[in-house]
Scaffold this active site. Structure first.
Site, PDB file in Angstrom:
ATOM      1  N   GLU A   1       0.889  -1.166   0.000  1.00  0.00           N
ATOM      2  CA  GLU A   1       0.000   0.000   0.000  1.00  0.00           C
ATOM      3  C   GLU A   1       0.922   1.210   0.000  1.00  0.00           C
ATOM      4  O   GLU A   1       1.500   1.562   1.023  1.00  0.00           O
ATOM      5  CB  GLU A   1      -0.902  -0.034   1.240  1.00  0.00           C
ATOM      6  CG  GLU A   1      -2.096   0.905   1.127  1.00  0.00           C
ATOM      7  CD  GLU A   1      -1.757   2.320   1.552  1.00  0.00           C
ATOM      8  OE1 GLU A   1      -1.302   3.100   0.673  1.00  0.00           O
ATOM      9  OE2 GLU A   1      -1.933   2.655   2.714  1.00  0.00           O
TER      10      GLU A   1
ATOM     11  N   CYS B   1      -3.669   8.031   4.384  1.00  0.00           N
ATOM     12  CA  CYS B   1      -3.520   7.767   2.947  1.00  0.00           C
ATOM     13  C   CYS B   1      -4.844   7.739   2.193  1.00  0.00           C
ATOM     14  O   CYS B   1      -4.865   7.896   0.971  1.00  0.00           O
ATOM     15  CB  CYS B   1      -2.753   6.470   2.715  1.00  0.00           C
ATOM     16  SG  CYS B   1      -3.438   5.058   3.605  1.00  0.00           S
TER      17      CYS B   1
END
Length: 301
Positions: free
Chosen positions: A83, A117
């Site tokens: 990620e 994020c």
């Protein structure tokens, strides 16, 4: 001295790791299930990624770190879950509930001072509702309190370090110099610590760094659109396809791992990463195909 400061910093990391380990051991988690190995990516990270007995490496970090892990893991052909950040687009359509959109966007944007994020990053607002949306979102951002996150009156706290604080300000100033309209904030707060003012930028160009890159700060960058099909293409114009938001009753075709659809009947695809659109938990399982030979002599593959 610098050497003393390095030693103190190293001891703090050891103490934090030991405390975390003690907490895990005191829980109901079976002994040995979780092992904490402190160290840098270049040393510990490389060894873990290359080790033959480790079957999966999962990383949340930068593109550079992700590439390094991927390359090292390839030596043993192990699973890799990466990620590597996001740059979430937000599309506000003409039929959206503007008040609800503003509340949701601001709340999500300032979580952990914007250092999440999946935070809303690039705001695409239809030109028919642009003025109303901008007025409301600016007022909402203006009402925020910046300070100690342990204080109940605080809406968000500090940026992680000076380097990141300066990075946020550099992107904001560059956008303004390139024609963006600064409606609120746009500066480092004059106080001890690393605090950035709640900031709203309007008429941001899609080529601006504040729009193209993950800013990781309490900044809303806004632009307008006319055509829904075109804005989908613009929203997909990123290599950080982690998450997206749509305030609409229209179907989404955004190419991200996670899509948050507000006031809509359509569901989005959920994943930890863009490629594959798989549920994240599946990567942590080992699926097997088993053949049962009920009559061994007749069993043929």
């Amino acid at each position: 001295s610098n050497e003393k400061k390095k030693k103190e910093k190293k001891n703090k990391k050891k103490t934090k790791s030991a405390t975390t380990h003690s907490t895990v051991r005191a829980s109901t988690i079976p002994a040995g299930l979780i092992q904490i190995v402190p160290g840098t990516g270049e040393t510990v990270g490389t060894q873990l990624a290359q080790h033959k007995d480790i079957q999966l490496i999962s990383l949340t970090g930068s593109m550079r770190a992700g590439k390094a892990v991927f390359e090292n893991a390839a030596s043993t052909v192990k699973k890799v879950n990466l990620e590597l950040g996001g740059n979430a687009p937000v599309i506000v359509t003409p039929n959206a509930n503007i008040d609800k959109a503003v509340d949701y966007i601001v709340t999500a944007r300032i979580k952990n001072a914007g250092q999440v994020c999946t935070c809303p990053e690039r705001i695409f607002v239809h030109e028919d509702i642009h003025d109303t949306f901008v007025d409301k979102v600016t007022e909402k951002m203006k009402s925020l309190t910046v300070g100690d996150p342990l204080d109940d009156k605080t809406d968000f706290g500090a940026i992680i370090n000076k380097t990141q604080l300066n990075s946020i300000d550099d992107k904001v100033q560059a956008a303004v110099q390139n024609g963006a309209v600064l409606l609120l904030g746009g500066h480092i707060l004059d106080r001890p610590g690393y605090f950035y003012a709640p900031t709203v930028l309007d008429h941001v160009k899609q080529t601006d760094a504040v729009f193209k890159e993950e800013i990781f700060g309490p900044v809303l960058a806004i632009t307008t659109y006319q055509n829904f099909e075109q804005v989908i293409d613009d929203a997909n114009d990123t290599n950080a396809g982690l998450s997206s938001y749509i305030f609409s009753n229209e179907k989404s075709s955004i190419d991200t791992g996670v899509t948050f659809l507000i006031e809509t009947l359509f569901l989005g695809a959920f994943s930890y990463f863009k490629n594959g659109k798989r549920h994240g938990i599946l990567l942590y399982t080992s699926m097997k195909l088993i053949f049962f030979a009920l009559e061994a002599e007749r069993f043929i593959l």
